[in-house]
Write a protein that holds these residues in place. Sequence first.
Motif, PDB file in Angstrom:
ATOM      1  N   ASP A   1      -1.276  31.000  -5.260  1.00 27.55           N
ATOM      2  CA  ASP A   1      -1.128  29.818  -6.092  1.00 27.55           C
ATOM      3  C   ASP A   1      -2.376  29.527  -6.920  1.00 27.55           C
ATOM      4  O   ASP A   1      -2.330  28.718  -7.832  1.00 27.55           O
ATOM      5  CB  ASP A   1      -0.819  28.586  -5.234  1.00 27.55           C
ATOM      6  CG  ASP A   1       0.572  28.648  -4.623  1.00 27.55           C
ATOM      7  OD1 ASP A   1       1.410  29.413  -5.131  1.00 27.55           O
ATOM      8  OD2 ASP A   1       0.800  27.936  -3.635  1.00 27.55           O
ATOM      9  N   PHE A   2      -3.487  30.149  -6.612  1.00 24.30           N
ATOM     10  CA  PHE A   2      -4.750  29.893  -7.294  1.00 24.30           C
ATOM     11  C   PHE A   2      -4.803  30.661  -8.609  1.00 24.30           C
ATOM     12  O   PHE A   2      -4.616  31.865  -8.650  1.00 24.30           O
ATOM     13  CB  PHE A   2      -5.919  30.311  -6.394  1.00 24.30           C
ATOM     14  CG  PHE A   2      -7.254  30.077  -7.020  1.00 24.30           C
ATOM     15  CD1 PHE A   2      -7.783  28.804  -7.054  1.00 24.30           C
ATOM     16  CD2 PHE A   2      -7.960  31.106  -7.582  1.00 24.30           C
ATOM     17  CE1 PHE A   2      -9.020  28.580  -7.631  1.00 24.30           C
ATOM     18  CE2 PHE A   2      -9.188  30.896  -8.168  1.00 24.30           C
ATOM     19  CZ  PHE A   2      -9.727  29.621  -8.187  1.00 24.30           C
ATOM     20  N   ASP A   3      -5.054  29.952  -9.684  1.00 22.30           N
ATOM     21  CA  ASP A   3      -5.143  30.554 -11.010  1.00 22.30           C
ATOM     22  C   ASP A   3      -6.557  30.318 -11.536  1.00 22.30           C
ATOM     23  O   ASP A   3      -6.869  29.243 -12.061  1.00 22.30           O
ATOM     24  CB  ASP A   3      -4.099  29.929 -11.939  1.00 22.30           C
ATOM     25  CG  ASP A   3      -4.059  30.560 -13.317  1.00 22.30           C
ATOM     26  OD1 ASP A   3      -4.963  31.355 -13.652  1.00 22.30           O
ATOM     27  OD2 ASP A   3      -3.119  30.256 -14.060  1.00 22.30           O
ATOM     28  N   ALA A   4      -7.422  31.316 -11.379  1.00 26.61           N
ATOM     29  CA  ALA A   4      -8.830  31.178 -11.757  1.00 26.61           C
ATOM     30  C   ALA A   4      -8.981  30.856 -13.237  1.00 26.61           C
ATOM     31  O   ALA A   4      -9.851  30.063 -13.619  1.00 26.61           O
ATOM     32  CB  ALA A   4      -9.596  32.450 -11.407  1.00 26.61           C
ATOM     33  N   ALA A   5      -8.152  31.431 -14.079  1.00 31.76           N
ATOM     34  CA  ALA A   5      -8.245  31.163 -15.515  1.00 31.76           C
ATOM     35  C   ALA A   5      -7.912  29.706 -15.812  1.00 31.76           C
ATOM     36  O   ALA A   5      -8.564  29.056 -16.637  1.00 31.76           O
ATOM     37  CB  ALA A   5      -7.316  32.092 -16.287  1.00 31.76           C
ATOM     38  N   ARG A   6      -6.914  29.166 -15.121  1.00 32.90           N
ATOM     39  CA  ARG A   6      -6.533  27.756 -15.320  1.00 32.90           C
ATOM     40  C   ARG A   6      -7.650  26.831 -14.852  1.00 32.90           C
ATOM     41  O   ARG A   6      -7.964  25.829 -15.499  1.00 32.90           O
ATOM     42  CB  ARG A   6      -5.236  27.470 -14.564  1.00 32.90           C
ATOM     43  CG  ARG A   6      -4.795  26.046 -14.627  1.00 32.90           C
ATOM     44  CD  ARG A   6      -4.077  25.754 -15.945  1.00 32.90           C
ATOM     45  NE  ARG A   6      -3.575  24.393 -15.909  1.00 32.90           N
ATOM     46  CZ  ARG A   6      -3.853  23.479 -16.833  1.00 32.90           C
ATOM     47  NH1 ARG A   6      -4.562  23.800 -17.875  1.00 32.90           N
ATOM     48  NH2 ARG A   6      -3.386  22.274 -16.722  1.00 32.90           N
ATOM     49  N   VAL A   7      -8.265  27.160 -13.714  1.00 34.65           N
ATOM     50  CA  VAL A   7      -9.369  26.363 -13.197  1.00 34.65           C
ATOM     51  C   VAL A   7     -10.531  26.376 -14.188  1.00 34.65           C
ATOM     52  O   VAL A   7     -11.130  25.342 -14.486  1.00 34.65           O
ATOM     53  CB  VAL A   7      -9.823  26.862 -11.805  1.00 34.65           C
ATOM     54  CG1 VAL A   7     -11.107  26.183 -11.364  1.00 34.65           C
ATOM     55  CG2 VAL A   7      -8.723  26.641 -10.778  1.00 34.65           C
ATOM     56  N   ALA A   8     -10.838  27.553 -14.740  1.00 34.07           N
ATOM     57  CA  ALA A   8     -11.923  27.660 -15.720  1.00 34.07           C
ATOM     58  C   ALA A   8     -11.620  26.844 -16.971  1.00 34.07           C
ATOM     59  O   ALA A   8     -12.508  26.183 -17.522  1.00 34.07           O
ATOM     60  CB  ALA A   8     -12.155  29.132 -16.080  1.00 34.07           C
ATOM     61  N   ALA A   9     -10.368  26.853 -17.423  1.00 32.79           N
ATOM     62  CA  ALA A   9      -9.978  26.093 -18.611  1.00 32.79           C
ATOM     63  C   ALA A   9     -10.103  24.590 -18.351  1.00 32.79           C
ATOM     64  O   ALA A   9     -10.607  23.850 -19.203  1.00 32.79           O
ATOM     65  CB  ALA A   9      -8.550  26.440 -19.018  1.00 32.79           C
ATOM     66  N   ILE A  10      -9.681  24.140 -17.173  1.00 28.22           N
ATOM     67  CA  ILE A  10      -9.794  22.723 -16.826  1.00 28.22           C
ATOM     68  C   ILE A  10     -11.261  22.327 -16.724  1.00 28.22           C
ATOM     69  O   ILE A  10     -11.671  21.272 -17.217  1.00 28.22           O
ATOM     70  CB  ILE A  10      -9.034  22.410 -15.523  1.00 28.22           C
ATOM     71  CG1 ILE A  10      -7.528  22.544 -15.748  1.00 28.22           C
ATOM     72  CG2 ILE A  10      -9.383  21.009 -14.999  1.00 28.22           C
ATOM     73  CD1 ILE A  10      -6.704  22.470 -14.491  1.00 28.22           C
ATOM     74  N   ARG A  11     -12.057  23.174 -16.096  1.00 28.23           N
ATOM     75  CA  ARG A  11     -13.490  22.894 -15.967  1.00 28.23           C
ATOM     76  C   ARG A  11     -14.135  22.736 -17.348  1.00 28.23           C
ATOM     77  O   ARG A  11     -14.921  21.824 -17.572  1.00 28.23           O
ATOM     78  CB  ARG A  11     -14.153  24.026 -15.184  1.00 28.23           C
ATOM     79  CG  ARG A  11     -15.624  23.779 -14.912  1.00 28.23           C
ATOM     80  CD  ARG A  11     -16.204  24.843 -14.024  1.00 28.23           C
ATOM     81  NE  ARG A  11     -15.664  24.661 -12.687  1.00 28.23           N
ATOM     82  CZ  ARG A  11     -15.469  25.640 -11.829  1.00 28.23           C
ATOM     83  NH1 ARG A  11     -15.736  26.880 -12.142  1.00 28.23           N
ATOM     84  NH2 ARG A  11     -14.989  25.397 -10.633  1.00 28.23           N
ATOM     85  N   GLU A  12     -13.780  23.606 -18.271  1.00 27.39           N
ATOM     86  CA  GLU A  12     -14.326  23.528 -19.625  1.00 27.39           C
ATOM     87  C   GLU A  12     -13.860  22.260 -20.330  1.00 27.39           C
ATOM     88  O   GLU A  12     -14.642  21.599 -21.022  1.00 27.39           O
ATOM     89  CB  GLU A  12     -13.929  24.762 -20.439  1.00 27.39           C
ATOM     90  CG  GLU A  12     -14.467  24.762 -21.854  1.00 27.39           C
ATOM     91  CD  GLU A  12     -15.979  24.610 -21.942  1.00 27.39           C
ATOM     92  OE1 GLU A  12     -16.458  23.973 -22.907  1.00 27.39           O
ATOM     93  OE2 GLU A  12     -16.698  25.113 -21.055  1.00 27.39           O
ATOM     94  N   ASP A  13     -12.592  21.892 -20.146  1.00 29.39           N
ATOM     95  CA  ASP A  13     -12.082  20.650 -20.738  1.00 29.39           C
ATOM     96  C   ASP A  13     -12.827  19.434 -20.196  1.00 29.39           C
ATOM     97  O   ASP A  13     -13.125  18.494 -20.944  1.00 29.39           O
ATOM     98  CB  ASP A  13     -10.581  20.496 -20.477  1.00 29.39           C
ATOM     99  CG  ASP A  13      -9.734  21.418 -21.334  1.00 29.39           C
ATOM    100  OD1 ASP A  13     -10.263  21.995 -22.305  1.00 29.39           O
ATOM    101  OD2 ASP A  13      -8.531  21.556 -21.031  1.00 29.39           O
ATOM    102  N   ILE A  14     -13.132  19.434 -18.909  1.00 31.12           N
ATOM    103  CA  ILE A  14     -13.880  18.330 -18.307  1.00 31.12           C
ATOM    104  C   ILE A  14     -15.274  18.260 -18.923  1.00 31.12           C
ATOM    105  O   ILE A  14     -15.738  17.191 -19.321  1.00 31.12           O
ATOM    106  CB  ILE A  14     -13.951  18.474 -16.770  1.00 31.12           C
ATOM    107  CG1 ILE A  14     -12.570  18.255 -16.162  1.00 31.12           C
ATOM    108  CG2 ILE A  14     -14.973  17.495 -16.183  1.00 31.12           C
ATOM    109  CD1 ILE A  14     -12.480  18.615 -14.697  1.00 31.12           C
ATOM    110  N   ARG A  15     -15.955  19.407 -19.009  1.00 28.01           N
ATOM    111  CA  ARG A  15     -17.298  19.438 -19.599  1.00 28.01           C
ATOM    112  C   ARG A  15     -17.293  18.935 -21.033  1.00 28.01           C
ATOM    113  O   ARG A  15     -18.206  18.243 -21.459  1.00 28.01           O
ATOM    114  CB  ARG A  15     -17.846  20.865 -19.583  1.00 28.01           C
ATOM    115  CG  ARG A  15     -18.384  21.275 -18.263  1.00 28.01           C
ATOM    116  CD  ARG A  15     -19.140  22.584 -18.382  1.00 28.01           C
ATOM    117  NE  ARG A  15     -19.305  23.132 -17.055  1.00 28.01           N
ATOM    118  CZ  ARG A  15     -18.926  24.332 -16.679  1.00 28.01           C
ATOM    119  NH1 ARG A  15     -18.390  25.161 -17.541  1.00 28.01           N
ATOM    120  NH2 ARG A  15     -19.106  24.734 -15.450  1.00 28.01           N
TER     121      ARG A  15
END
Length: 93
Positions: free
Chosen positions: A47-61
């Motif tokens: 269920d873990f999507d590293a690319a999605r997590v990275a995209a969300i992290r960038e959006d937060i930043r």
Amino acid sequence: ATPLPRTTAAGPAPANGADAAQRAKDAAPASAHIRSLPGATGAAAADFDAARVAAIREDIRAGRYQVRPERIADGLLASVRDLLGPKREGGNE
């Protein structure tokens, strides 16, 4: 005014190297226990999507991430329904 301690997504920043070493030492048994749990690496890893997590992290930043409370509420309600559903077999729904 006293400055607040610096924090990260993982929590407060350690005060010094010895503190950080102690935290790592304290966290090791918990981490090993979590990895030993059934399904800890199976379905959860799928269920873990590293690319999605990275995209969300960038959006937060970048300040682009928006919290949508109605979406969170819908997800929580769906989870509760899933948890309660099997226990009400034969009930009036």
